[in-house]
Design a protein around this motif. Structure first.
Motif, PDB file in Angstrom:
ATOM      1  N   VAL A 163       8.653   4.824  10.349  1.00  0.00           N
ATOM      2  CA  VAL A 163       7.680   3.731  10.411  1.00  0.00           C
ATOM      3  C   VAL A 163       8.045   2.636   9.410  1.00  0.00           C
ATOM      4  CG1 VAL A 163       5.272   3.114   9.953  1.00  0.00           C
ATOM      5  CG2 VAL A 163       5.801   5.147  11.300  1.00  0.00           C
ATOM      6  N   THR A 164       8.436   3.036   8.210  1.00  0.00           N
ATOM      7  CA  THR A 164       8.830   2.062   7.192  1.00  0.00           C
ATOM      8  C   THR A 164      10.040   1.255   7.642  1.00  0.00           C
ATOM      9  OG1 THR A 164       7.998   3.523   5.447  1.00  0.00           O
ATOM     10  CG2 THR A 164       9.520   1.789   4.782  1.00  0.00           C
ATOM     11  N   LEU A 165      11.012   1.919   8.225  1.00  0.00           N
ATOM     12  CA  LEU A 165      12.218   1.249   8.683  1.00  0.00           C
ATOM     13  C   LEU A 165      11.909   0.276   9.813  1.00  0.00           C
ATOM     14  CD1 LEU A 165      15.240   0.925   8.499  1.00  0.00           C
ATOM     15  CD2 LEU A 165      15.522   3.032   9.805  1.00  0.00           C
ATOM     16  N   VAL A 166      11.087   0.688  10.772  1.00  0.00           N
ATOM     17  CA  VAL A 166      10.731  -0.197  11.887  1.00  0.00           C
ATOM     18  C   VAL A 166       9.932  -1.392  11.388  1.00  0.00           C
ATOM     19  CG1 VAL A 166       9.363  -0.373  14.004  1.00  0.00           C
ATOM     20  CG2 VAL A 166      10.838   1.615  13.626  1.00  0.00           C
ATOM     21  N   ASP A 167       9.025  -1.164  10.456  1.00  0.00           N
ATOM     22  CA  ASP A 167       8.224  -2.269   9.918  1.00  0.00           C
ATOM     23  C   ASP A 167       9.112  -3.312   9.252  1.00  0.00           C
ATOM     24  OD1 ASP A 167       5.658  -3.492   9.254  1.00  0.00           O
ATOM     25  OD2 ASP A 167       6.116  -2.918   7.191  1.00  0.00           O
ATOM     26  N   HIS A 168      10.101  -2.877   8.485  1.00  0.00           N
ATOM     27  CA  HIS A 168      11.036  -3.823   7.880  1.00  0.00           C
ATOM     28  C   HIS A 168      11.915  -4.476   8.946  1.00  0.00           C
ATOM     29  CE1 HIS A 168       9.782  -2.880   3.918  1.00  0.00           C
ATOM     30  NE2 HIS A 168      10.357  -1.695   3.836  1.00  0.00           N
ATOM     31  N   ALA A 169      12.308  -3.716   9.948  1.00  0.00           N
ATOM     32  CA  ALA A 169      13.174  -4.263  10.999  1.00  0.00           C
ATOM     33  C   ALA A 169      12.490  -5.396  11.752  1.00  0.00           C
ATOM     34  CB  ALA A 169      13.582  -3.162  11.969  1.00  0.00           C
ATOM     35  N   ASP A 170      11.172  -5.321  11.878  1.00  0.00           N
ATOM     36  CA  ASP A 170      10.451  -6.365  12.618  1.00  0.00           C
ATOM     37  C   ASP A 170      10.587  -7.729  11.968  1.00  0.00           C
ATOM     38  OD1 ASP A 170       9.645  -4.828  14.699  1.00  0.00           O
ATOM     39  OD2 ASP A 170       7.584  -4.568  14.043  1.00  0.00           O
ATOM     40  N   CYS A 171      10.846  -7.754  10.675  1.00  0.00           N
ATOM     41  CA  CYS A 171      11.062  -9.031   9.997  1.00  0.00           C
ATOM     42  C   CYS A 171      12.260  -9.763  10.591  1.00  0.00           C
ATOM     43  CB  CYS A 171      11.261  -8.778   8.502  1.00  0.00           C
ATOM     44  SG  CYS A 171      11.406 -10.273   7.500  1.00  0.00           S
ATOM     45  N   PHE A 172      13.257  -9.008  11.045  1.00  0.00           N
ATOM     46  CA  PHE A 172      14.470  -9.590  11.631  1.00  0.00           C
ATOM     47  C   PHE A 172      14.370  -9.645  13.154  1.00  0.00           C
ATOM     48  CE2 PHE A 172      15.348  -7.450   7.662  1.00  0.00           C
ATOM     49  CZ  PHE A 172      16.034  -8.415   6.949  1.00  0.00           C
ATOM     50  N   LEU A 173      13.774  -8.619  13.734  1.00  0.00           N
ATOM     51  CA  LEU A 173      13.651  -8.564  15.191  1.00  0.00           C
ATOM     52  C   LEU A 173      12.814  -9.718  15.727  1.00  0.00           C
ATOM     53  CD1 LEU A 173      14.397  -6.680  17.601  1.00  0.00           C
ATOM     54  CD2 LEU A 173      12.187  -5.566  17.257  1.00  0.00           C
ATOM     55  N   SER A 174      11.732 -10.045  15.018  1.00  0.00           N
ATOM     56  CA  SER A 174      10.821 -11.081  15.520  1.00  0.00           C
ATOM     57  C   SER A 174      11.456 -12.467  15.511  1.00  0.00           C
ATOM     58  CB  SER A 174       9.535 -11.100  14.691  1.00  0.00           C
ATOM     59  OG  SER A 174       9.788 -11.563  13.379  1.00  0.00           O
ATOM     60  N   ARG A 175      12.465 -12.667  14.652  1.00  0.00           N
ATOM     61  CA  ARG A 175      13.120 -13.973  14.607  1.00  0.00           C
ATOM     62  C   ARG A 175      14.231 -14.106  15.626  1.00  0.00           C
ATOM     63  NH1 ARG A 175      11.652 -16.977  10.029  1.00  0.00           N
ATOM     64  NH2 ARG A 175      12.718 -18.644  11.162  1.00  0.00           N
ATOM     65  N   THR A 176      14.591 -13.015  16.306  1.00  0.00           N
ATOM     66  CA  THR A 176      15.696 -13.052  17.260  1.00  0.00           C
ATOM     67  C   THR A 176      15.281 -12.657  18.676  1.00  0.00           C
ATOM     68  OG1 THR A 176      16.312 -10.796  16.616  1.00  0.00           O
ATOM     69  CG2 THR A 176      17.420 -12.603  15.481  1.00  0.00           C
ATOM     70  N   ARG A 177      14.003 -12.335  18.882  1.00  0.00           N
ATOM     71  CA  ARG A 177      13.500 -11.971  20.199  1.00  0.00           C
ATOM     72  C   ARG A 177      12.297 -12.853  20.526  1.00  0.00           C
ATOM     73  NH1 ARG A 177      17.358  -9.362  18.819  1.00  0.00           N
ATOM     74  NH2 ARG A 177      17.949  -7.269  19.530  1.00  0.00           N
ATOM     75  N   GLY A 178      12.114 -13.117  21.817  1.00  0.00           N
ATOM     76  CA  GLY A 178      11.071 -14.029  22.226  1.00  0.00           C
ATOM     77  C   GLY A 178       9.945 -13.358  22.993  1.00  0.00           C
ATOM     78  N   ALA A 179       9.261 -14.183  23.803  1.00  0.00           N
ATOM     79  CA  ALA A 179       8.105 -13.704  24.551  1.00  0.00           C
ATOM     80  C   ALA A 179       8.486 -12.622  25.555  1.00  0.00           C
ATOM     81  CB  ALA A 179       7.431 -14.877  25.268  1.00  0.00           C
ATOM     82  N   GLY A 180       9.703 -12.687  26.081  1.00  0.00           N
ATOM     83  CA  GLY A 180      10.126 -11.678  27.039  1.00  0.00           C
ATOM     84  C   GLY A 180      10.196 -10.296  26.411  1.00  0.00           C
ATOM     85  N   TRP A 181      10.683 -10.223  25.179  1.00  0.00           N
ATOM     86  CA  TRP A 181      10.741  -8.935  24.483  1.00  0.00           C
ATOM     87  C   TRP A 181       9.333  -8.396  24.291  1.00  0.00           C
ATOM     88  CZ3 TRP A 181       9.184  -5.892  20.553  1.00  0.00           C
ATOM     89  CH2 TRP A 181      10.017  -4.840  20.159  1.00  0.00           C
ATOM     90  N   LEU A 182       8.417  -9.249  23.926  1.00  0.00           N
ATOM     91  CA  LEU A 182       7.036  -8.820  23.710  1.00  0.00           C
ATOM     92  C   LEU A 182       6.431  -8.259  24.991  1.00  0.00           C
ATOM     93  CD1 LEU A 182       4.446 -10.780  21.581  1.00  0.00           C
ATOM     94  CD2 LEU A 182       3.759  -9.632  23.671  1.00  0.00           C
ATOM     95  N   ARG A 183       6.677  -8.937  26.117  1.00  0.00           N
ATOM     96  CA  ARG A 183       6.125  -8.452  27.391  1.00  0.00           C
ATOM     97  C   ARG A 183       6.700  -7.094  27.776  1.00  0.00           C
ATOM     98  NH1 ARG A 183       6.933 -13.884  28.870  1.00  0.00           N
ATOM     99  NH2 ARG A 183       8.888 -13.320  29.903  1.00  0.00           N
ATOM    100  N   ARG A 184       7.972  -6.876  27.500  1.00  0.00           N
ATOM    101  CA  ARG A 184       8.631  -5.634  27.916  1.00  0.00           C
ATOM    102  C   ARG A 184       8.293  -4.454  27.002  1.00  0.00           C
ATOM    103  NH1 ARG A 184      12.862  -9.255  28.476  1.00  0.00           N
ATOM    104  NH2 ARG A 184      13.828  -8.514  26.529  1.00  0.00           N
ATOM    105  N   HIS A 185       8.098  -4.714  25.732  1.00  0.00           N
ATOM    106  CA  HIS A 185       8.037  -3.625  24.757  1.00  0.00           C
ATOM    107  C   HIS A 185       6.674  -3.438  24.109  1.00  0.00           C
ATOM    108  CE1 HIS A 185      12.408  -2.909  24.716  1.00  0.00           C
ATOM    109  NE2 HIS A 185      12.534  -4.218  24.852  1.00  0.00           N
ATOM    110  N   VAL A 186       5.697  -4.280  24.413  1.00  0.00           N
ATOM    111  CA  VAL A 186       4.402  -4.201  23.739  1.00  0.00           C
ATOM    112  C   VAL A 186       3.289  -4.118  24.777  1.00  0.00           C
ATOM    113  CG1 VAL A 186       2.839  -5.274  22.073  1.00  0.00           C
ATOM    114  CG2 VAL A 186       5.323  -5.577  21.824  1.00  0.00           C
TER     115      VAL A 186
END
Length: 313
Positions: free
Chosen positions: A89-112
């Protein structure tokens, strides 16, 4: 003290500082930053393997694990699984800092997956969440839904960052990520109340992470959490009660098997008293921790919340 022993002490201190910076670089930048480079399915599979290693986030786990073991009454197989999940969980939470800047609305629709709805755009409201799961994608989704939310954040001039330039740079990057995700400036918790009131007068929303240790705020209230009395901040809740503002609670959890996310949004019924509103909000955190305790990030800070020690009821 001789000159030789003084040199040795300074050398030991320098080597220790170098090890700390190297660990911060690995745990906050290099491993989480892989999310910006790899397909998420591959990256999450790698993270699950890395989470098995006891050295990962060791400093955090050394403080968090005794608290979780005592309050959750974990057996040895259970606490070993809990520790692995907490590292993930800690690793994923930190990863989101980088993931969110490189993925867009399409990623959100597919994975959330989203359950519930945000308040209507252009309506003043208080948005509340907790240090549970990984909330970055909830911020992105709130902006897509028309929210103009300003997150309350504490300043970075604290002892935790002294002598930790790598960690401080990460904290600044994460703060910039929050502003980018919401599309609005943040609000400093130490700033005058006037700035917060101006946001509400403009029909914007104020967003707060509510599970903050009481020693970091000027006013607190008692809530029931894991069968014990805990102290949590009350200032924003008092404002919501006085001004009859809508209060919306949201959580963003992680499916620890697949890496998918889910956002749960719920409007809290109006309350005339702060204690009743606080109880209603923290009942959600209590249920979330009991269901998936490894997703709560503040186990290491547990002694600062509870007024007295004791096992979970």
């Amino acid at each position: 003290m001789s000159a030789v022993s003084g040199w040795r002490q300074r050398g030991d201190a320098a080597r220790h500082a170098l090890r700390v910076q190297a660990r911060d670089l690995l745990e906050l930048w290099l491993l989480p930053g892989l999310a910006a480079l790899l397909p998420w399915r591959w990256c999450f599979a790698l993270y699950r393997r890395l989470a098995r290693w006891p050295w990962l986030y060791r400093a955090k786990l050394e403080l968090a694990l005794p608290q979780a073991r005592a309050r959750l009454q974990l057996s040895e197989p259970q606490w070993r699984e809990w520790a692995q999940q907490h590292r993930l969980v800690t690793l994923v939470d930190h990863a989101d800092c980088f993931l969110s800047r490189t993925r867009g609305a399409g990623w959100l629709r597919r994975h959330v997956e989203v359950r519930g709805a945000w308040p209507a755009p252009g309506e003043s409201a208080v948005l509340c969440t907790f240090h549970w799961g990984a909330g970055t994608w909830a911020l992105r989704h709130a902006r897509q839904a028309g929210m103009q939310a300003h997150k309350l954040v504490a300043g970075l001039d604290t002892p935790a960052y002294r002598g930790r330039p790598v960690m401080l740079r990460y904290a600044r990057t994460r703060l910039a990520m929050v502003r980018h995700a919401l599309g609005q400036p943040t609000l400093d918790t130490s700033a005058p109340l006037r700035a917060l009131l101006q946001c509400l007068q403009q029909r914007h929303q104020v967003l707060a992470v509510m599970d903050v240790p009481a020693d970091e705020v000027s006013a607190s209230c008692e809530v029931e959490l894991l069968g014990e009395t805990a102290l949590m901040p009350r200032g924003l809740l008092r404002l919501a009660v006085q001004r009859r503002l809508p209060v919306v609670m949201f959580l963003c959890g992680i499916d620890l098997a697949s890496g998918r996310r889910w956002i749960e949004i719920e409007t809290v019924p109006p309350h005339d008293e702060v204690p009743a509103l606080a109880a209603a909000l923290f009942a959600h955190l209590d249920a979330a921790i009991r269901a998936q305790p490894a997703q709560w990030h503040f186990w290491a800070q547990a002694p600062r919340f509870w007024q007295r020690a004791g096992p979970m009821a």
